[in-house]
Write an enzyme that holds these catalytic residues in place. Structure first.
Site, PDB file in Angstrom:
ATOM      1  N   ASP A  87       0.866  -1.154   0.000  1.00 48.64           N
ATOM      2  CA  ASP A  87       0.000   0.000   0.000  1.00 48.64           C
ATOM      3  C   ASP A  87       0.915   1.219   0.000  1.00 48.64           C
ATOM      4  O   ASP A  87       2.107   1.109   0.267  1.00 48.64           O
ATOM      5  CB  ASP A  87      -0.855  -0.068   1.270  1.00 48.64           C
ATOM      6  CG  ASP A  87      -1.725   1.148   1.416  1.00 48.64           C
ATOM      7  OD1 ASP A  87      -2.228   1.617   0.395  1.00 48.64           O
ATOM      8  OD2 ASP A  87      -1.890   1.613   2.541  1.00 48.64           O
ATOM      9  N   LYS A  88       0.397   2.358  -0.300  1.00 45.06           N
ATOM     10  CA  LYS A  88       1.262   3.534  -0.285  1.00 45.06           C
ATOM     11  C   LYS A  88       1.102   4.325   1.006  1.00 45.06           C
ATOM     12  O   LYS A  88       2.011   4.391   1.819  1.00 45.06           O
ATOM     13  CB  LYS A  88       0.968   4.434  -1.481  1.00 45.06           C
ATOM     14  CG  LYS A  88       1.916   5.592  -1.586  1.00 45.06           C
ATOM     15  CD  LYS A  88       1.461   6.616  -2.580  1.00 45.06           C
ATOM     16  CE  LYS A  88       0.317   7.455  -2.046  1.00 45.06           C
ATOM     17  NZ  LYS A  88       0.713   8.371  -0.987  1.00 45.06           N
ATOM     18  N   PHE A  95     -13.353  22.835  -2.474  1.00 42.07           N
ATOM     19  CA  PHE A  95     -12.558  21.948  -3.313  1.00 42.07           C
ATOM     20  C   PHE A  95     -13.416  20.823  -3.856  1.00 42.07           C
ATOM     21  O   PHE A  95     -14.311  20.342  -3.177  1.00 42.07           O
ATOM     22  CB  PHE A  95     -11.444  21.366  -2.449  1.00 42.07           C
ATOM     23  CG  PHE A  95     -10.573  20.401  -3.162  1.00 42.07           C
ATOM     24  CD1 PHE A  95      -9.430  20.836  -3.823  1.00 42.07           C
ATOM     25  CD2 PHE A  95     -10.882  19.052  -3.184  1.00 42.07           C
ATOM     26  CE1 PHE A  95      -8.628  19.949  -4.478  1.00 42.07           C
ATOM     27  CE2 PHE A  95     -10.083  18.153  -3.846  1.00 42.07           C
ATOM     28  CZ  PHE A  95      -8.948  18.607  -4.493  1.00 42.07           C
ATOM     29  N   LYS A 139      -6.133  28.516  -4.123  1.00 38.56           N
ATOM     30  CA  LYS A 139      -4.992  27.596  -4.272  1.00 38.56           C
ATOM     31  C   LYS A 139      -5.478  26.359  -4.998  1.00 38.56           C
ATOM     32  O   LYS A 139      -6.638  25.956  -4.850  1.00 38.56           O
ATOM     33  CB  LYS A 139      -4.386  27.247  -2.920  1.00 38.56           C
ATOM     34  CG  LYS A 139      -5.296  26.426  -2.022  1.00 38.56           C
ATOM     35  CD  LYS A 139      -4.588  26.059  -0.732  1.00 38.56           C
ATOM     36  CE  LYS A 139      -5.524  25.219   0.123  1.00 38.56           C
ATOM     37  NZ  LYS A 139      -5.070  25.058   1.488  1.00 38.56           N
ATOM     38  N   THR A 149      -2.172   1.283  -4.850  1.00 40.22           N
ATOM     39  CA  THR A 149      -2.651   2.376  -4.027  1.00 40.22           C
ATOM     40  C   THR A 149      -3.973   2.894  -4.555  1.00 40.22           C
ATOM     41  O   THR A 149      -4.266   2.796  -5.747  1.00 40.22           O
ATOM     42  CB  THR A 149      -1.605   3.509  -3.980  1.00 40.22           C
ATOM     43  OG1 THR A 149      -2.162   4.597  -3.286  1.00 40.22           O
ATOM     44  CG2 THR A 149      -1.207   3.937  -5.369  1.00 40.22           C
ATOM     45  N   GLY A 150      -4.722   3.409  -3.660  1.00 43.42           N
ATOM     46  CA  GLY A 150      -5.971   4.020  -4.056  1.00 43.42           C
ATOM     47  C   GLY A 150      -5.760   5.449  -4.521  1.00 43.42           C
ATOM     48  O   GLY A 150      -6.681   6.106  -4.986  1.00 43.42           O
ATOM     49  N   ARG A 203      -5.307   4.108  -8.104  1.00 44.56           N
ATOM     50  CA  ARG A 203      -6.775   4.142  -8.101  1.00 44.56           C
ATOM     51  C   ARG A 203      -7.340   2.727  -8.020  1.00 44.56           C
ATOM     52  O   ARG A 203      -8.233   2.344  -8.753  1.00 44.56           O
ATOM     53  CB  ARG A 203      -7.298   4.822  -9.365  1.00 44.56           C
ATOM     54  CG  ARG A 203      -7.092   6.296  -9.347  1.00 44.56           C
ATOM     55  CD  ARG A 203      -8.402   7.020  -9.519  1.00 44.56           C
ATOM     56  NE  ARG A 203      -8.294   8.387  -9.059  1.00 44.56           N
ATOM     57  CZ  ARG A 203      -8.589   8.776  -7.843  1.00 44.56           C
ATOM     58  NH1 ARG A 203      -9.009   7.910  -6.953  1.00 44.56           N
ATOM     59  NH2 ARG A 203      -8.482  10.011  -7.491  1.00 44.56           N
ATOM     60  N   LYS A 258      -7.114  -4.930  -5.279  1.00 49.36           N
ATOM     61  CA  LYS A 258      -5.841  -5.254  -4.639  1.00 49.36           C
ATOM     62  C   LYS A 258      -5.759  -6.756  -4.429  1.00 49.36           C
ATOM     63  O   LYS A 258      -4.743  -7.396  -4.734  1.00 49.36           O
ATOM     64  CB  LYS A 258      -5.730  -4.543  -3.286  1.00 49.36           C
ATOM     65  CG  LYS A 258      -5.469  -3.065  -3.399  1.00 49.36           C
ATOM     66  CD  LYS A 258      -5.213  -2.457  -2.020  1.00 49.36           C
ATOM     67  CE  LYS A 258      -4.920  -0.977  -2.146  1.00 49.36           C
ATOM     68  NZ  LYS A 258      -4.532  -0.364  -0.887  1.00 49.36           N
ATOM     69  N   ASN A 315      -8.584  -0.712   3.846  1.00 45.92           N
ATOM     70  CA  ASN A 315      -8.675  -1.053   2.429  1.00 45.92           C
ATOM     71  C   ASN A 315      -7.627  -2.069   1.999  1.00 45.92           C
ATOM     72  O   ASN A 315      -7.653  -2.571   0.903  1.00 45.92           O
ATOM     73  CB  ASN A 315      -8.579   0.218   1.569  1.00 45.92           C
ATOM     74  CG  ASN A 315      -7.308   0.983   1.861  1.00 45.92           C
ATOM     75  OD1 ASN A 315      -6.646   0.733   2.862  1.00 45.92           O
ATOM     76  ND2 ASN A 315      -6.953   1.894   0.994  1.00 45.92           N
TER      77      ASN A 315
END
Lengths: 367, 1340
Positions: free
Chosen positions: B390-391, B530, B553, B667-668, B828, B834, B857
């Site tokens: 995972d990240k 955002f 920003k 990774t998601g 993603r 996974k 996850n």
């Protein structure tokens, strides 16, 4: 071994970590001990040319002299063996071997002449040997009652069922019970020296001292105090194949009943189907005369023990012994062989090592 | 659990404060029981469970056979003693486990909670809480059961919970009570509450609840929004009251704790196969001997009847042979000893403890030691080939730090000299008493600039202090705690705080800051929130002077398009900076502002309000309104945030990939973020031959992209191997860079920047030469070609492409492409995907996989991989709970695999080899003896010896070896990751090794039988008594056996600790003393029928011939082994042998060089990690902002603030109160819209793969750091530094097309430089280059 993924402990453990009092927690740091950190001091041997090759040479150098010593010792031992089964018609015992019955009252005797080429010094041991006799068969080996043989009265009257089918005979307990005892060797061997002047001299044979000390004194014992064996064995019967009851094996009360040494020797079962058992000892009389002179002898056999039915053989062996026992050429030869092979291997490995060995092994050490 | 179960509930009716009513239904109490036994049930239940094991049943069967006298070749106790021992050990282990479960159950059950009983709050244990009770929860307390939230101290009946325990999500969630009950503030009112809840029966769906509350003749619908589930923690809420709906085992937490799949290691499976084979072998032996018995009984036994009649029921030889078969099964059963399984378990347990005890896997910050949660997988850790990581939270700390910024064309935060002295950390306290002490920044020019009052710098930080959705909490004066919804924002606001623009507090309509020590309050006019499409957020504030300004920003790609044209020059500079930051793997944001006049504001405000109230297409209208005002902005600068990697991640990845372990990141996160991290943790490097991106939206495009990538790989590797570097390489590069650029441009067009980093900017480099006509594409390359593709490739797969790639017909294509790559990044990715990826590799590659992750996850992936590792980090413990191993830092993985895993594997293999060997040596003697004892199943040994051989005489030395053995010390296995390879290739224990072992065992048994046979058959004692009696033979053989196997274990043991010495010598000593005791007179006198061997030991062991026999047998057994081992070592040494040898010589020379090499090397790694070394040229957008929309609304609605009632009243009128719904709806939309609609990273479907970032070309230079490193370290450390060097050789990207495609020539040059250097060093040392150095330097 299913594991439940939930355990209350986990839920709990998390509380203590994240809880407000987290700062005051004791450290969970594992102890810094050599054991837990797997840093125990250790000797780490490695098979290098420096250790293995010398080992081969050393093994060779130790084994070869031992082998030579053993071989020489073994060769110095005198041994004489004679087969008296009586298979051939020419054999003196042929007749006896033919008409066999366990129950025959008429003893069959035969005498076999033989000559010794060399004189036998020191004590000479007389063995009987049997071939193709499966004393090591599982059913045979277990067919005894050590408790009875040790003189326990209860077992005397009520032999263990291991003895079956030789536990009882005609509703009387057999003493000694079991197949081993039942098949006890019962030939009688006598040795005569044929004096050059024609007389036959009976050579005295000692029947004691032929069994293990522990067998004679610990393992085997007569029931009761052993004084009146006839009374002690009252109510038992002799084994089916025996001619006389166990308490009549010998006249000497210290060698009679269960502690009769011939019986004890027989009861120590052999490991292999061809075996020899110590029968008598010919003690040496004085230092000047050899125990058995060179010359002609006669073996007088009271032929009782049938072996023809199962193609067995009976032998009589005369042997002297040394510190390492009787004649045993195999051990010496084996030692010499193994020693030489080791030495040879050492040389070969040395050559291989020098020619092809990974020299880099030693090259990268010093960097 | 034998709880009485009533027919399944159809619905649950709970009446508040009415225990009598609720008791009718017999709902489960809140007492949880995870334990399996109690004192009474323990014995029967445990025994029942144990006899479900095949092995145990088998031994029980043997035991029954032994009770049949005709069959029994052994006494019953030879089986029952080991069996009982095994059962007892297992039972003790189970009992201990259960004891701890009882203890923790008790602890949980006895927790205190406040229950409302008879109108007053009383302390009650958790287990006494009943369904229908009303309990009070306080802040930071665990929720005791599944509750219906009734009221809370917070306004609107809101309360906040953290659900980390439950689903692993760390962000706080909001729960709201039903409006009618939220007014029942105090206990008195609550006591009179008698509502009845009718709801669904207990289930395990965490996100769903439906029920109805009946109260005062009205119905209220209940949803999951009203529920507080057990396992959650109450946060930011003073107290709340809840009605217990589900208790104890009915709670969703407990309903979710299903039984997990039991994992087995490959060694386990192999062992089971081998055991089956051995059973087959056993049956064969039995049949052979039974046939022998039939023949013997017919030919010999029948004649021998007068001496040895058959046992009564036996009347013919065939029946006897049949019985003999079973007798032999009994005595030969020791080839599969019962102690095998127990010993294996004990060894694994030992290894697990070593993992738990390892200080070097202890993280002192979080006070967590590594934990082996399953004890059955250790040796598989030594065989891992694929790691799926995972990240967030695994590779990264999920901590963002403000690293660099560009203000008005000036870049700050650059550490000028990467090898220079460590820059000093800035001390903000003298300048700013409100500074956050944890904040790190090194560039003092920025602080100077703030101090001198540079207006741009001030505007920059003012923006950062105003434009965000952070909440602040000021517990005491100056002690600010920011609660940021995304860590990026927190980092930015903290940066502003330290540079003198302190965000102090906010109300729905104001933001109060302290600017340079001066308190200022801005009026917050609007938050333009955002979202993933806008990729920016803005605030509109009115300063105290009355000036209205919009601060914005956002992602550079989006923001730079909306600037006022006059910013062109600044924009160019800033985007240069942005590219640099992106190249360093930083997450960037561009900042801009716009001054608004009062009229503009009014007009926009009106249109916005209109849009907001619109019933249809509200979101589009609002977005359009936002778009309208975010125009013509003035650029202020850019920020760069470092997504902090966990300590040591790049080195760990380098070491693991040197160990031939492939690392896939799943990774998601977005592609940009994932790629950034890929670069910063050195999975992706600029000198990679090529990076492929699979980004297709359709099956066809994905297939095409995969195929193209493979063709390209083969082509490239052909050119590499062909040695025509210069010409072909140039062409290839040019061609491919052209291709890549095309991809980039297409990406730009769709606003997504799927690869085109500097989207929206005029190209800074001359257009690349037109691509030469592509070579005719070869037909789809055969997969065997893919196996020997050389070169470093990387593959980046997007989630939507992955979905196609995982379809059945694409699987092989995907696997063959991905497995040829050195690094694979899937972004993603959904949790399910996974797991699918892991399964894919498991099935297609038959390789051992390891999944590591920290969040909920990752659970699926952790569960489906062979080994699951949980990072016990910040994201809750869900991953840890389902993992097999857990620790708190990714870098511990290298120690877990390369040290513990490797050792475990080695030890287990050595253990198994030896174990099978010793049992064959032991048992097969009976087989040979069978030919001499009439096939009667007579044993060679004393029955006590048979009983004790496996459990006493030979168990401990081999256990000690299995637990403590080491071939090379731990730091060596980290230095030489190649040492890990034997495990991956399964070299140490496989079928071949097994056959070697049993051959050796059989050879030993032959020697052990025939040498005594030959010697003893004619030998006599020195008093003339023959030695060939059965008992002497048995003792001789047994003694020889014990000595031979002890010498063998001594040879096998490579690491003689005190314990090994004690065990080896102790076992031999033990053998002799036990034997002498068993053969003693005293025991015989007590049980004459049990100890037949009286006196045998004494009389046998006194005979020199016996000892000569034993020595002879030992020599014959051991000498060939010794010779073979020596030859193997001498002619074909394994790396471990070489390392070990080196170690030995070093020790002898008493030079602790080994350690210094290791630490020096590790030190270098640290330097490399500490600074994100400069990487030039490559153009990648670093935009990455983990942000969720919806919080702007939350702020302006004031719902999440504790306010005075007036202030609240002011806002209540202005904003709809359905913000929760809005929030939820948005989230919902977000997760369910197809990825293409989210439009974030998805170029048009037509976009094909290409070289991902494309940059201007510069001549490629080699960084000479590697060499200089070598010089520093000196020749003595050459071998280990070469490991570093090969990973550290990097390129300066430059102006050339394919700026980051490494030219091969230069790599080779570099390598040559290396070898040359190493050669020189070797020469100067008058020694050749060590083989280790050679080997490692080939790893690129």
């Amino acid at each position: 071994m299913m594991a439940s993924s939930y355990s209350a402990k986990d839920e709990d453990g998390h509380i203590t970590v994240t809880g407000p009092g987290g700062a005051a927690l004791r450290s969970k740091k594992p102890e810094n001990t050599a054991f837990k950190q797997q840093r125990l001091p250790a000797w780490q041997p490695i098979l290098t040319a420096g250790t293995v090759l010398p080992a081969f040479f050393i093994i060779g150098l130790i084994f070869i002299p031992i082998g030579i010593g053993l071989f020489v010792t073994s060769n110095n031992i005198r041994e004489f063996e004679i087969d008296y089964t009586g298979v051939d018609e020419s054999s003196p015992c042929f007749n006896c071997s033919q008409n066999f019955s366990w129950n025959s009252t008429q003893p069959c005797t035969c005498s076999i002449p033989f000559s010794l080429e060399q004189s036998y010094e020191n004590n000479v041991f007389m063995y009987y040997g049997l071939s193709n006799f499966y004393q090591n068969h599982r059913r045979y080996v277990k067919s005894r009652d050590d408790s009875q043989l040790n003189g326990h009265l209860g077992s005397l009257k009520q032999p263990s069922k291991e003895c079956e089918p030789y536990a009882k005979h005609e509703n009387k307990p057999i003493a000694p019970c079991g197949a081993i005892a039942n098949s006890m060797f019962n030939d009688t061997l006598e040795l005569f020296y044929n004096d050059p002047n024609g007389t036959k001299v009976l050579i005295p044979l000692r029947a004691t001292g032929i069994a293990w000390w522990t067998d004679k004194h610990v393992k085997f014992g007569n029931p009761g105090d052993g004084l009146n064996l006839t009374a002690e064995f009252q109510g038992t019967t002799k084994p089916v194949n025996w001619r006389k009851p166990v308490y009549e094996l010998d006249s000497d009360p210290l060698n009679n009943g269960f502690i009769n040494e011939d019986f004890i020797v027989w009861m120590r079962t052999a490991a292999l189907p061809t075996f020899r058992k110590l029968y008598r000892i010919i003690s040496r009389k004085d230092n000047m005369v050899p125990t058995l002179l060179r010359g002609n002898y006669t073996l007088e056999v009271v032929y009782n023990y049938p072996v023809r039915s199962f193609e067995g053989r009976k032998r009589m062996i005369l042997s002297t012994i040394s510190w390492m026992g009787g004649k045993n050429p195999f051990l010496g030869i084996a030692y010499i062989t193994v020693g030489s092979v080791c030495f040879f291997l050492g040389v070969v490995l040395l050559i291989i090592h020098h020619k092809y060995g990974n020299r880099n092994n030693s090259a990268d050490i010093s960097n | 659990m034998f709880r009485k179960r009533f027919p399944p509930e159809e619905e649950r009716r709970v009446r508040a404060n009415d225990r009598e009513y609720n008791e009718k239904f017999q709902y489960a109490s809140n007492c949880i029981m995870t334990s399996k036994y109690n004192i009474i049930t323990f014995l029967p239940v445990n025994l029942f469970e144990q006899f479900q094991e095949v092995a145990n049943t088998y031994f029980l069967f043997l035991l029954i056979l032994q009770l049949i006298p005709q069959i029994s070749s052994l006494s019953w106790f030879t089986t029952i003693v080991p069996l009982a021992l095994v059962l007892i050990i297992t039972a003790v282990k189970d009992a201990t486990d259960d004891y701890f479960r009882h203890k923790s159950d008790n602890q949980v059950n006895n927790r205190q909670s406040q229950v409302l009983i008879r109108g007053s709050l009383q302390h009650e244990k958790w287990m006494n809480v009943r369904v229908g009770d009303i309990i009070k929860l306080e802040n930071n307390q665990f929720v005791a059961a599944d509750l219906l939230l009734l009221s809370s101290t917070e306004p609107h009946g809101l309360c906040y919970i953290e659900t980390a325990e439950l689903d692993g999500e760390t962000n706080m969630k909001v729960r709201q009570s039903v409006s009618v009950t939220s007014e029942l503030g105090d206990p008195n009112n609550l006591f009179s509450f008698d509502g009845e809840v009718v709801c669904e029966p207990p289930n395990n769906k965490l996100d769903r609840f439906c029920g109805t509350l009946y109260w005062r003749d009205k119905k209220y619908t209940l949803t999951n929004q009203n529920m507080l589930l057990r396992g959650c923690v109450l946060r930011n809420t003073e107290a709340c009251y809840g009605l217990v709906i589900f208790a104890g085992p009915d709670t969703k937490l407990m309903q979710n704790s299903g039984r997990t799949k039991f994992k087995r290691t490959s060694i386990d499976r192999l062992m089971n196969t081998l055991v089956l084979w051995i059973f087959g072998f056993l049956v064969c032996m039995g049949v052979i001997l039974a046939v022998g018995d039939a023949v013997w009984e017919r030919e010999v036994g029948s004649l021998f009847q007068s001496y040895l009649p058959w046992d009564p029921p036996v009347n013919n030889f065939l029946f006897n042979a049949f019985l003999s078969f079973w007798s032999y099964v009994i005595i030969l059963n020791t080839v599969v000893p019962i102690s095998l399984y127990v010993s294996v378990e004990v060894i694994r347990l030992g290894h697990s403890y070593f993992i738990n005890w390892d200080q070097q896997m202890f993280c002192s910050q979080c006070n967590t030691a590594a934990e082996a949660r399953t004890t059955t997988l250790n040796e598989e850790l030594g065989q891992v080939e694929y790691i799926f990581s995972d990240k967030t939270g695994t590779l990264t700390q999920n901590i963002m730090s403000f690293n660099k910024c560009s203000i008005n064309g000036q870049t700050y935060g650059e550490v000028t000299d990467p090898l220079g002295p460590q820059a000093k950390r800035l001390d903000f306290t003298p300048f700013n008493p409100l500074a956050d002490l944890d904040f790190c920044f090194y560039d003092d020019t920025l602080l100077e600039s703030v101090k001198v009052g540079d207006s741009h710098t001030h505007k920059f930080f003012r923006l950062l202090s105003l434009c965000h959705t952070v909440m602040s909490e000021e517990k005491s004066e100056g002690e600010l705690v920011y609660k940021a919804q995304s860590p990026d924002e927190g980092a930015l606001v903290t940066a502003a705080r330290n540079f003198g623009f302190v965000f102090r507090s906010r109300t729905p309509g104001t933001i109060t800051t302290t600017e340079m020590g001066r308190p200022v309050t801005y009026t917050l006019l609007a938050i333009l929130d955002f979202n993933n499409i806008r990729k920016r957020m803005s605030v509109i504030v009115r300063s105290p002077e009355g000036r209205i300004r919009l601060y914005c920003k956002g992602a550079d790609t989006v923001l730079l398009e909306r600037l006022h044209p006059c910013n062109q020059e600044l924009m160019n500079i800033t985007s240069d900076h942005l590219n640099e930051y992106a190249a360093d793997g930083l997450r960037t944001l561009a900042l801009a502002y716009r001054d608004l006049s009062e009229d503009e504001w009014e007009a926009w405000s009106e249109s916005h309000r209109c849009a907001d109230k619109a019933s249809d297409c509200r979101e589009d209208r609002v977005a359009a309104a936002y778009e309208q005002i975010e125009q013509d902005m003035m650029l202020l600068g850019a920020t760069a945030i470092e997504d902090k990697l966990q300590e040591g991640v790049p080195e760990t990845i380098a070491v693991l990939s040197l160990a031939n372990i492939k690392i896939w990141v799943l990774t998601g996160d977005k592609q940009e973020t994932a790629v950034n991290i890929g670069y910063s943790c050195k999975m992706l490097t600029d000198d990679m031959t090529e990076v492929f991106i699979i980004n297709g939206h359709t099956v066809q495009s994905v297939r095409q992209e995969l195929r193209r990538a493979r063709e390209r790989m083969i082509e490239l590797s052909r050119t590499r191997d062909g040695g025509k570097e210069s010409g072909m390489e140039g062409w290839g590069e040019a061609y491919f860079s052209g291709n890549g650029l095309r991809g980039g441009q297409e990406g730009d067009g769709t606003e997504s920047g799927g690869g085109g980093g500097g989207g929206g900017k005029p190209p800074q480099c001359p257009p690349p030469p037109p691509p030469p006509p592509p070579p005719p594409p070869p037909p789809s390359p055969p997969s065997n070609l893919m196996d020997n593709v050389s070169g470093e490739f990387a593959l980046i797969v997007n989630g939507h492409s992955l979905a196609h790639a995982l379809e059945a017909d694409m699987e092989t294509e995907f696997v063959s492409t991905a497995c040829a790559c050195k690094a694979v990044i899937c972004c993603r990715v959904t949790p399910l995907q996974k797991a699918q990826v892991v399964e894919l590799i498991k099935t297609h590659k038959k390789a051992v996989t390891l999944a590591i992750g920290d969040g909920a996850n990752d659970v699926s992936m952790i569960k489906s991989a062979h080994i699951g590792v949980g990072i016990s980090g910040q994201e809750g413990i869900q991953a840890v709970l389902s993992s097999d191993y857990s620790f708190s830092q990714f870098r511990f993985l290298q120690r877990l695999l390369l040290v513990h895993g490797r050792w475990s594997y080695l030890r287990m293999c050595r253990f198994l080899c030896y174990f099978f060997y010793k049992n064959f040596a032991f048992t097969m003697v009976h087989f040979w003896f069978g030919f001499f004892c009439g096939f009667s199943a007579q044993t060679v040994y004393d029955q006590y010896f048979i009983t004790l051989y496996n459990i006493v005489y030979t168990s401990l030395p081999v256990l000690a070896m299995g637990i403590f053995d080491q071939d090379v010390p731990d730091h060596r296995s980290l230095e030489y990751p190649k040492l890990y390879e034997p495990g991956q290739l399964n070299l140490l224990f496989n079928k071949k090794e097994f056959f070697i072992c049993i051959t050796q065992g059989i050879y030993t048994s032959v020697v052990l039988f025939f040498v005594p046979y030959a010697v003893l058959s004619d030998a006599t004692q020195s008093n003339g008594v023959p030695l060939a009696d059965y008992q002497t033979f048995a003792v001789t053989t047994a003694t020889a056996l014990v000595i031979v196997v002890s010498v063998q274990i001594a040879l096998d043991t490579g690491f003689w600790t005190v314990i090994n010495h004690v065990f080896v010598w102790g076992s031999v000593g033990c053998y002799f003393s036990i034997m002498l005791a068993l053969h003693s007179q005293s025991l015989f006198r007590i049980f004459p029928n049990q100890f037949h061997f009286v006196g045998s030991a004494q009389s046998t062991l006194l005979q020199p011939v016996v000892w000569l026999t034993i020595a002879l047998a030992t020599a014959i057994c051991i000498v060939p082994v010794l010779a073979f081992r020596f030859l193997k070592l001498d002619l074909k040494p394994q790396l471990s042998d070489t390392v070990r040898y080196t170690q030995l010589v070093r020790q002898k020379k008493r030079k602790p060089a080994g350690r210094s090499v290791g630490s020096a090397w590790r030190g270098v790694g640290m330097v490399a990690e500490g600074r994100l070394g400069a990487r030039g040229g490559s153009r990648r957008s670093g935009y990455a902002f983990a942000h969720q929309e919806g919080f702007g609304e939350l702020i302006t609605s004031g719902k999440n603030m504790r306010l005075s009632s007036q202030a609240l009243a002011n806002f209540a009128s202005r904003h709809s109160s359905s913000w929760i719904d809005t929030l939820r709806r948005k989230k919902h939309n977000h997760t369910h819209t197809p990825p293409s609609a989210s439009g974030e990273c998805s170029p048009a479907p037509s976009c094909v793969s290409g070289l991902f970032p494309l940059g201007p070309q510069k001549p490629i230079q080699l960084q000479h750091r590697a060499q200089s490193q070598l010089h520093l370290q000196g020749p003595a450390q050459a071998p280990s530094s070469s490991v570093l060097g090969s990973s550290a050789v990097r390129c300066h990207g430059g102006d050339s097309p394919g700026g980051w495609t490494l030219s091969l020539g230069s790599v080779q040059e570099a390598l040559f430089g290396w070898k040359g250097f190493a050669g020189r060093s070797g020469a100067s040392n008058s020694q050749g280059l060590p083989p280790v150095a050679k080997e490692t330097s080939h790893i690129e």
